[in-house]
Design a protein around this motif. Structure first.
Motif, PDB file in Angstrom:
ATOM      1  N   SER A 460       6.391  -1.925   0.597  1.00 34.60           N
ATOM      2  CA  SER A 460       7.569  -1.532  -0.156  1.00 34.60           C
ATOM      3  C   SER A 460       8.171  -0.258   0.429  1.00 34.60           C
ATOM      4  O   SER A 460       7.492   0.533   1.077  1.00 34.60           O
ATOM      5  N   ALA A 461       9.490  -0.046   0.212  1.00 37.44           N
ATOM      6  CA  ALA A 461      10.152   1.165   0.702  1.00 37.44           C
ATOM      7  C   ALA A 461      10.289   2.207  -0.382  1.00 37.44           C
ATOM      8  O   ALA A 461      10.520   3.382  -0.109  1.00 37.44           O
ATOM      9  N   SER A 493       3.989   3.757   8.378  1.00 38.00           N
ATOM     10  CA  SER A 493       3.927   3.968   6.922  1.00 38.00           C
ATOM     11  C   SER A 493       3.569   2.654   6.234  1.00 38.00           C
ATOM     12  O   SER A 493       3.943   1.567   6.681  1.00 38.00           O
ATOM     13  N   PHE A 494       2.837   2.800   5.138  1.00 36.80           N
ATOM     14  CA  PHE A 494       2.434   1.629   4.331  1.00 36.80           C
ATOM     15  C   PHE A 494       2.512   2.031   2.854  1.00 36.80           C
ATOM     16  O   PHE A 494       1.991   3.077   2.456  1.00 36.80           O
ATOM     17  N   VAL A 495       3.154   1.194   2.053  1.00 40.29           N
ATOM     18  CA  VAL A 495       3.340   1.498   0.634  1.00 40.29           C
ATOM     19  C   VAL A 495       2.906   0.308  -0.210  1.00 40.29           C
ATOM     20  O   VAL A 495       3.269  -0.834   0.083  1.00 40.29           O
ATOM     21  N   ASN A 496       2.103   0.574  -1.233  1.00 45.22           N
ATOM     22  CA  ASN A 496       1.864  -0.422  -2.281  1.00 45.22           C
ATOM     23  C   ASN A 496       2.019   0.281  -3.627  1.00 45.22           C
ATOM     24  O   ASN A 496       2.491   1.412  -3.702  1.00 45.22           O
ATOM     25  N   LYS A 497       1.599  -0.351  -4.692  1.00 44.16           N
ATOM     26  CA  LYS A 497       1.823   0.211  -6.027  1.00 44.16           C
ATOM     27  C   LYS A 497       1.017   1.474  -6.276  1.00 44.16           C
ATOM     28  O   LYS A 497       1.371   2.296  -7.106  1.00 44.16           O
ATOM     29  N   LEU A 500       0.565   5.755  -0.931  1.00 41.45           N
ATOM     30  CA  LEU A 500       1.411   5.839   0.256  1.00 41.45           C
ATOM     31  C   LEU A 500       0.525   6.309   1.398  1.00 41.45           C
ATOM     32  O   LEU A 500      -0.184   7.306   1.276  1.00 41.45           O
ATOM     33  N   LYS A 501       0.603   5.575   2.511  1.00 46.67           N
ATOM     34  CA  LYS A 501      -0.197   5.926   3.677  1.00 46.67           C
ATOM     35  C   LYS A 501       0.754   6.120   4.858  1.00 46.67           C
ATOM     36  O   LYS A 501       1.536   5.232   5.187  1.00 46.67           O
ATOM     37  N   ILE A 502       0.676   7.323   5.475  1.00 45.64           N
ATOM     38  CA  ILE A 502       1.525   7.633   6.641  1.00 45.64           C
ATOM     39  C   ILE A 502       0.620   8.098   7.776  1.00 45.64           C
ATOM     40  O   ILE A 502      -0.241   8.982   7.575  1.00 45.64           O
ATOM     41  N   LEU A 571       0.451   7.226  -5.749  1.00 44.38           N
ATOM     42  CA  LEU A 571       1.808   7.013  -6.238  1.00 44.38           C
ATOM     43  C   LEU A 571       1.861   6.795  -7.743  1.00 44.38           C
ATOM     44  O   LEU A 571       2.902   6.423  -8.286  1.00 44.38           O
ATOM     45  N   GLN A 572       0.729   6.997  -8.434  1.00 41.89           N
ATOM     46  CA  GLN A 572       0.738   6.802  -9.885  1.00 41.89           C
ATOM     47  C   GLN A 572       1.623   7.852 -10.542  1.00 41.89           C
ATOM     48  O   GLN A 572       1.535   9.030 -10.210  1.00 41.89           O
TER      49      GLN A 572
END
Length: 573
Positions: A460-461, A493-497, A500-502, A571-572
């Motif tokens: 996700s962005a 970059s990787f995004v889930n609920k 965030l991983k950069i 990201l919570q």
């Protein structure tokens, strides 16, 4: 009277009768005399035959009498014939043996003479009732033996007629029941003990500790419910088994060491206290604390051991944990003491650090200011000479120097705010891809001809974070990657609920392995980049920002191959 004397008298009587009748046979004829003689011979033969039968009958009677005499005298119980006054009319040999007196001294004596004091009334009451009812019921009475003392006797009998004088007599059987009474008492005692044992067993079953009884051969004779449950066996599977051979684990002991070797102790008794592991039915071992008490008989001989056992497995674990905690606490105190000593040492060096900071800051400000001053002078000169094309390069130098000064000032301000805890988090939702694109655009002026920044997004962005803090983190990481590398820089970059991983990766100089541990410290700079401008605050600021957002940062680096920094932020909301 002898047999020969009786026959002589009988013959004399017969001769007298014949002499009186001699006159009757004087006138008999020869024929009559012969007939009379024949009759006499036949009669004599009949008499002889009758005499023979009588002798045989008498012999059989004597044999029967002897048999009944044997039965009477040698019967296994005593027989007594009593009259109504309880006088002994007859008694067999067994009865005499029971009383310890010969028959001749007993006949005619009252039976009460051989009964213990206070028991005569019982005899007379029962005897009176017997002559009334014809039956003497069974009753017990204490009698006296002449030399062996008193004994318990069982009497019972019937009323019959005496054959001689036709008077009523009581024929009594007499049995010594002393041993039977002892057996009965022993049985009662055994039953009482059994009940007491069951009662004790019930109490022991309620006990929260193990209780067991072992004999002199160390075999289990009794064990309570707790012991059965702990060992994992039924009671019948434990009773009779060798306690040490089947249930004790001898890793720390042997059987000999458990036997009390003291000179004054009971032979075969166990030491009063020891600890050992037991072997349970589920292949589990439990640590037990045993207390042993030797059981002795009236002669002070060892007859067994009563053992009480407590499961101390968890307590030992707790003690070990407590000991470990104490050791850790002592180690912590030692470490804190060491830290305090180090802090004191650092405090002593703080003035030197301030001096170094001032010197570094002066150097970092002097270089770009000098560059600005020289570029301004040259721009004015080129402008006077109308060589406008040459002005552009110096204008870019001025912009770069200003950016460098701004970066240094921002680093100083950021580290000060972070250390004082006055940085507030303000989260918002934004597009990560657009955000990273803006950062890449801000660094275009810093890139060389051979450098590019490539972004590889995944997932996700949309993210929910503090945009300003994330910008400061990436600015530091990307600027370092550009500064210490001559090739492309990659941002993944990787995004889930949840996170965030950069990842920021360069192919630059790398960081010496010995200096990895100091990389995030203030004012630290690796030795291999001393020739490149920097004040050593960037990564320290990044570490503070990442911690503030509740995330983590890791890195890997090899000399000559480059470095990779991995940032993970939650990201919570």
């Amino acid at each position: 009277m002898s047999k020969s004397s009786a026959e002589s008298k009988l013959r004399a009587k017969a001769e007298k009768i014949i002499s009186e009748k001699t006159d009757l046979i004087k006138d008999l004829t020869l024929e009559e005399s012969q007939s009379l003689l024949h009759e006499l011979e036949v009669h004599q033969l009949e008499l002889e035959m009758q005499n023979e039968e009588l002798r045989e009958t008498q012999h059989r009677l004597e044999e029967s009498r002897d048999q009944y005499t044997d039965l009477f005298d040698f019967a296994p119980i005593g027989y007594i014939v009593l009259n109504e006054r309880a006088e002994i009319k007859n008694i067999n040999l067994t009865g005499c043996d029971l009383l310890g007196i010969e028959r001749s001294f007993v006949i005619g004596k009252p039976l009460s003479a051989y009964i213990s004091k206070g028991q005569s009334r019982n005899l007379f009451l029962n005897l009176r009732k017997a002559f009334e009812t014809g039956l003497l019921p069974s009753f017990e009475i204490e009698m006296k033996h002449k030399s062996k003392g008193n004994f318990m006797a069982l009497l019972q009998g019937v009323i019959t007629k005496d054959q001689k004088n036709k008077t009523a007599v009581c024929r009594v059987s007499l049995s010594d029941i002393t041993e039977l009474k002892k057996a009965e008492a022993l049985q009662i005692s055994h039953e009482s003990l059994q009940k007491e044992k069951e009662k004790i067993q019930q109490y022991l079953n309620l006990a929260p500790v193990v209780f067991l009884l072992i004999d002199t051969e160390y075999k289990v004779q009794m064990i309570n419910k707790k012991g059965c449950e702990l060992l994992g066996y039924k009671r019948q599977e434990i009773i009779g088994k060798h306690w040490f051979g089947n249930f004790i684990n001898f890793e720390n002991h042997d059987k000999v060491s458990l036997i009390d070797q003291s000179r004054h102790k009971i032979k075969g008794s166990l030491i009063p206290y020891f600890e050992s592991y037991i072997k349970c039915g589920n292949n589990e071992s439990r640590l037990m604390s045993w207390t042993n008490v030797a059981l002795l008989d009236n002669h002070k001989q060892h007859i067994g051991t009563l053992i009480a056992g407590e499961d101390v497995t968890e307590r030992k674990k707790l003690e070990l944990r407590k000991q470990k905690y104490t050791e850790e606490l002592e180690q912590l105190v030692e470490e804190r003491t060491k830290e305090l000593k180090e802090a004191l040492a650092k405090e002593k060096n703080i003035n030197e650090m301030k001096s170094a900071f001032v010197s570094m800051a002066s150097h970092e400000f002097r270089t770009p200011l000098t560059s600005i001053l020289s570029s301004t002078f040259l721009i004015k000169r080129y402008n006077d000479m109308k060589e406008y094309a040459k002005e552009r390069r110096h204008i870019e130098r001025i912009k770069s120097s200003v950016h460098q000064l701004t970066s240094v000032l921002e680093d100083f301000l950021s580290i000060d705010k972070l250390e004082r805890g006055i940085v507030a988090i303000k989260k918002e939702t934004f597009d990560l891809n657009e955000f990273i694109a803006e950062i890449i655009e801000d660094f275009e002026w810093m890139l060389t001809e051979n450098q590019k920044i490539k972004h590889v997004p995944k997932g996700s962005a949309e993210v929910f974070l503090d945009k300003k803090i994330l910008r400061n983190i990436l600015l530091n990481l990307v600027s370092n990657a550009i500064k210490y590398s001559e090739t492309d820089v990659k941002i993944r970059s990787f995004v889930n609920k949840k996170v965030l991983k950069i990842v920021v990766e360069d192919k630059g100089l790398g960081i010496p392995e010995k200096e990895h541990k100091d990389l995030f410290k203030k004012f630290f700079r690796a030795k291999n980049v001393a020739h490149i401008q920097g004040i050593g605050l960037g990564l320290s600021i990044v570490k503070h920002y990442v911690r503030l957002l509740g995330g983590t940062i890791m890195f890997s680096s090899k000399m000559g191959e480059g470095s990779t920094f991995e940032l993970v932020l939650p990201l919570q909301p």
